[in-house]
Every structure is written in structure tokens, then in C-alpha cells.
Design a protein around this motif. Structure first.
Motif, PDB file in Angstrom:
ATOM      1  N   GLN A 145      43.311  39.917  42.061  1.00 46.33           N
ATOM      2  CA  GLN A 145      42.306  40.140  41.026  1.00 46.33           C
ATOM      3  C   GLN A 145      41.107  40.932  41.543  1.00 46.33           C
ATOM      4  O   GLN A 145      40.403  41.564  40.766  1.00 46.33           O
ATOM      5  N   VAL A 146      40.883  40.914  42.860  1.00 43.66           N
ATOM      6  CA  VAL A 146      39.777  41.688  43.438  1.00 43.66           C
ATOM      7  C   VAL A 146      40.020  43.177  43.242  1.00 43.66           C
ATOM      8  O   VAL A 146      39.137  43.922  42.792  1.00 43.66           O
ATOM      9  N   THR A 147      41.228  43.632  43.558  1.00 45.96           N
ATOM     10  CA  THR A 147      41.558  45.052  43.375  1.00 45.96           C
ATOM     11  C   THR A 147      41.520  45.440  41.903  1.00 45.96           C
ATOM     12  O   THR A 147      41.015  46.512  41.545  1.00 45.96           O
ATOM     13  N   GLU A 148      42.042  44.569  41.054  1.00 42.19           N
ATOM     14  CA  GLU A 148      42.039  44.854  39.623  1.00 42.19           C
ATOM     15  C   GLU A 148      40.613  44.957  39.090  1.00 42.19           C
ATOM     16  O   GLU A 148      40.307  45.830  38.269  1.00 42.19           O
ATOM     17  N   ALA A 149      39.724  44.080  39.559  1.00 40.28           N
ATOM     18  CA  ALA A 149      38.339  44.095  39.096  1.00 40.28           C
ATOM     19  C   ALA A 149      37.624  45.374  39.513  1.00 40.28           C
ATOM     20  O   ALA A 149      36.885  45.981  38.732  1.00 40.28           O
ATOM     21  N   MET A 150      37.843  45.816  40.756  1.00 42.95           N
ATOM     22  CA  MET A 150      37.199  47.043  41.221  1.00 42.95           C
ATOM     23  C   MET A 150      37.730  48.255  40.464  1.00 42.95           C
ATOM     24  O   MET A 150      36.972  49.182  40.139  1.00 42.95           O
ATOM     25  N   ASN A 151      39.023  48.268  40.163  1.00 44.86           N
ATOM     26  CA  ASN A 151      39.586  49.382  39.394  1.00 44.86           C
ATOM     27  C   ASN A 151      39.072  49.414  37.960  1.00 44.86           C
ATOM     28  O   ASN A 151      39.033  50.480  37.344  1.00 44.86           O
ATOM     29  N   CYS A 152      38.682  48.261  37.437  1.00 45.71           N
ATOM     30  CA  CYS A 152      38.184  48.185  36.061  1.00 45.71           C
ATOM     31  C   CYS A 152      36.689  48.454  35.959  1.00 45.71           C
ATOM     32  O   CYS A 152      36.142  48.447  34.854  1.00 45.71           O
ATOM     33  N   GLY A 153      36.013  48.677  37.080  1.00 46.08           N
ATOM     34  CA  GLY A 153      34.605  49.068  37.033  1.00 46.08           C
ATOM     35  C   GLY A 153      33.613  48.002  37.401  1.00 46.08           C
ATOM     36  O   GLY A 153      32.415  48.138  37.080  1.00 46.08           O
ATOM     37  N   ALA A 154      34.030  46.917  38.056  1.00 47.51           N
ATOM     38  CA  ALA A 154      33.086  45.879  38.470  1.00 47.51           C
ATOM     39  C   ALA A 154      32.052  46.454  39.438  1.00 47.51           C
ATOM     40  O   ALA A 154      32.374  47.282  40.297  1.00 47.51           O
ATOM     41  N   HIS A 155      30.796  46.017  39.277  1.00 49.89           N
ATOM     42  CA  HIS A 155      29.718  46.525  40.125  1.00 49.89           C
ATOM     43  C   HIS A 155      29.949  46.126  41.576  1.00 49.89           C
ATOM     44  O   HIS A 155      29.735  46.920  42.495  1.00 49.89           O
ATOM     45  N   MET A 156      30.346  44.887  41.808  1.00 46.98           N
ATOM     46  CA  MET A 156      30.661  44.403  43.147  1.00 46.98           C
ATOM     47  C   MET A 156      31.425  43.090  43.025  1.00 46.98           C
ATOM     48  O   MET A 156      31.441  42.451  41.970  1.00 46.98           O
TER      49      MET A 156
END
Length: 298
Positions: A145-156
């Protein structure tokens, strides 16, 4: 207009003469003396709505509170805002060249049968047309889910060290926090500090679908019920957007607000007004945007 004013004075003098000759008559009301020169075709000056001076003014200089409001389609209200924007004074036109359009919803939170009120609520509404920069969202996740979150535009991506920084006010560069269910136990120290913005599955900030959750909080707009006079006041666009785009944003927000209506409550929205920075507010017909479960009985 001159004939109308003469007719008004004629009626006024006649009323004064009657009250002075017949002592048993009621004295002339001072409100009649101050009445503007409108709706004076009737000799008795009684063909006016209760509590107002007339149905509509006859010129462009009048008190707004002395006439019933005109409730029109939202497109007409937006056209009036753009027309006023061309001549309305603004101290810093370079900053406010594209004014923000605000939506105000006056709410009725009472539940008649249970004799109580709907609890004030906050939420997030997904809008189809962006008008501002994306929100800064921190995501607490682990594993894939960390990789998915970063790909979706999470700030950090948050961790234990970031939790301590937020508790000590050392890190404040964020707007919202979302998390996966497995990370909620580690976030409990933030519950007292974040209060109503603490991640919650009810508000869609806790879940396993990172793409859907981040899309809502990155581009959505937050709304909150003000408890003094129950209402929601939130920005829904800019004057540079088209009427259709603003209307679709308004529709999305009203649908989101109506999801908080209990089945036993009556109509949730009492009045809807659209305005812009330093410009007039205009009431519009909101019934067509209310979902079927919230519509008033006709």
C-alpha cells in the motif's frame, strides 16, 4: 414615475386628512410615511407582501431587506455575479482577479418525532471540477500500500517519527491524514490532538482502497456545519469556471451534505445562496440538486 409619485402623495394626503377629521380612526402608520414610491397603483396601498414594501423595486436604488428575494436558477445568479465583478471595487485586484464562488446552505437539524437535533457533522465531498491546488495528504500505510499511495499522489508516508513530530507541533505542512486499518492502533496518540480530523472510516479516511481514498482527499473540498446558526459555507469554484462546471460542483456538495440526513428528519436544507468575495449573495432553486431521499414532499 412622476405620475406614480403624485398618486402616492395624493393618497398620503387623503389619509392624513381622514385621521385628523375623524378621531375614532386609527392614526396613520409611520411606516406608510416612509414607504418608497413602489406598488402605489392601489389607492389603499395594501397590495403588497406582508413585511415588505412591495413585490419589486421600480428603480436601482432601494433597500434589499424591504423586498422579497428573487429565487432563480443558479446560472442566472452566476451571471449576475460576473456582471457585478466587472465594476465592484476591490483593493487588490491583482490578487482577487478571479474571485472564489461560495455556497451557503442554511440547514434544519431538527427531528420532529424524536424531539432532538441532528448532530453537527463534517465531511469531504468529491467535486468533478478542480479550482485550487491539490491538498497535502499524509498516508499511514505499510507493505504494498505504500507504493500504491505514492503513485496516487500522497504527500508523504507517515511513520512513528512523524507521529511524534505532529504531537510536538514540529511538522504542520499537511492538510489531511489517511490510513490503512492496520495502522490505526499506532495513530491513537494523535486522536486527542486531531479531534474531528482524526482518520475515520465514516468519513472515508480509513480503508484499503488507497486510490479511492486519496482521490477524495487530494481533490475534494471539506465542509463543516457551523453550530451557532446551522449552516454550511464552503467554496465551490472560481468565476473563471463555466456555469455548468460550478453547477456540477454545487450538485456534488449538496448530495454529500444530504447523506447526513436521518430518515426521521424532515427536509435538511432550508435555503441555498451563492456568492463571491465582496459581491452580493443570490438565493437559487436548490430542490433539483437534492437526492430523492432528501426531497421535500410536494
Amino acid at each position: 414615475m412622476v405620475l406614480a409619485k403624485a398618486r402616492y402623495l395624493e393618497c398620503l394626503l387623503r389619509a392624513i386628512k381622514i385621521t385628523t377629521e375623524k378621531t375614532h380612526c386609527k392614526p396613520l402608520c409611520m411606516r406608510m410615511l416612509c414607504r418608497p414610491f413602489t406598488n402605489i397603483a392601489s389607492a389603499d396601498l395594501q397590495d403588497v407582501p406582508k413585511g415588505f414594501d412591495g413585490w419589486e423595486p421600480v428603480d436601482d436604488v432601494y433597500r434589499i431587506d424591504r423586498y422579497p428575494p428573487k429565487i432563480r436558477h443558479i446560472s442566472e445568479c452566476l451571471d449576475d455575479l460576473r456582471a457585478q465583478d466587472k465594476w465592484a471595487y476591490c483593493r487588490k485586484p491583482e490578487i482577487y482577479s478571479d474571485r472564489t464562488v461560495n455556497l451557503s446552505l442554511l440547514l434544519d437539524l431538527t427531528i420532529p418525532l424524536k424531539k432532538k437535533q441532528v448532530e453537527p457533522f463534517i465531511g469531504m465531498a468529491a467535486i468533478p471540477h478542480k479550482f485550487k491546488a491539490s491538498n497535502k495528504v499524509i498516508c499511514f500505510a505499510e507493505g504494498d500500500q505504500v507504493t500504491e499511495a505514492m503513485n496516487c499522489g500522497a504527500h508523504m508516508i507517515g511513520d512513528e517519527a512523524l507521529i511524534n513530530q505532529i504531537l510536538n507541533d514540529e511538522f504542520t505542512d499537511y492538510d489531511y491524514i489517511v490510513a490503512s486499518p492496520s495502522m490505526m492502533a499506532g495513530l491513537l496518540p494523535l486522536k486527542k490532538k486531531l479531534r474531528k480530523t482524526f482518520p475515520s472510516s465514516k468519513r472515508g479516511s480509513v480503508g484499503v482502497d488507497m486510490k479511492k481514498m486519496l482521490a477524495l482527499y487530494l481533490n475534494g473540498i471539506a465542509y463543516k456545519v457551523q453550530t451557532n446558526i446551522p449552516h454550511v459555507n464552503v467554496a465551490v469554484g472560481k468565476l473563471s469556471l463555466s456555469n455548468t462546471q460550478i453547477e456540477e460542483n454545487v450538485n456534488s456538495l449538496i448530495e454529500a451534505v444530504c447523506t447526513h440526513k436521518p430518515p426521521a428528519a424532515g427536509p435538511l436544507i432550508r435555503k441555498a445562496t451563492v456568492s463571491a468575495f465582496l459581491l452580493d449573495g443570490h438565493q437559487f432553486k436548490y430542490e433539483s440538486y437534492v437526492p430523492g431521499s432528501c426531497e421535500e414532499e410536494k
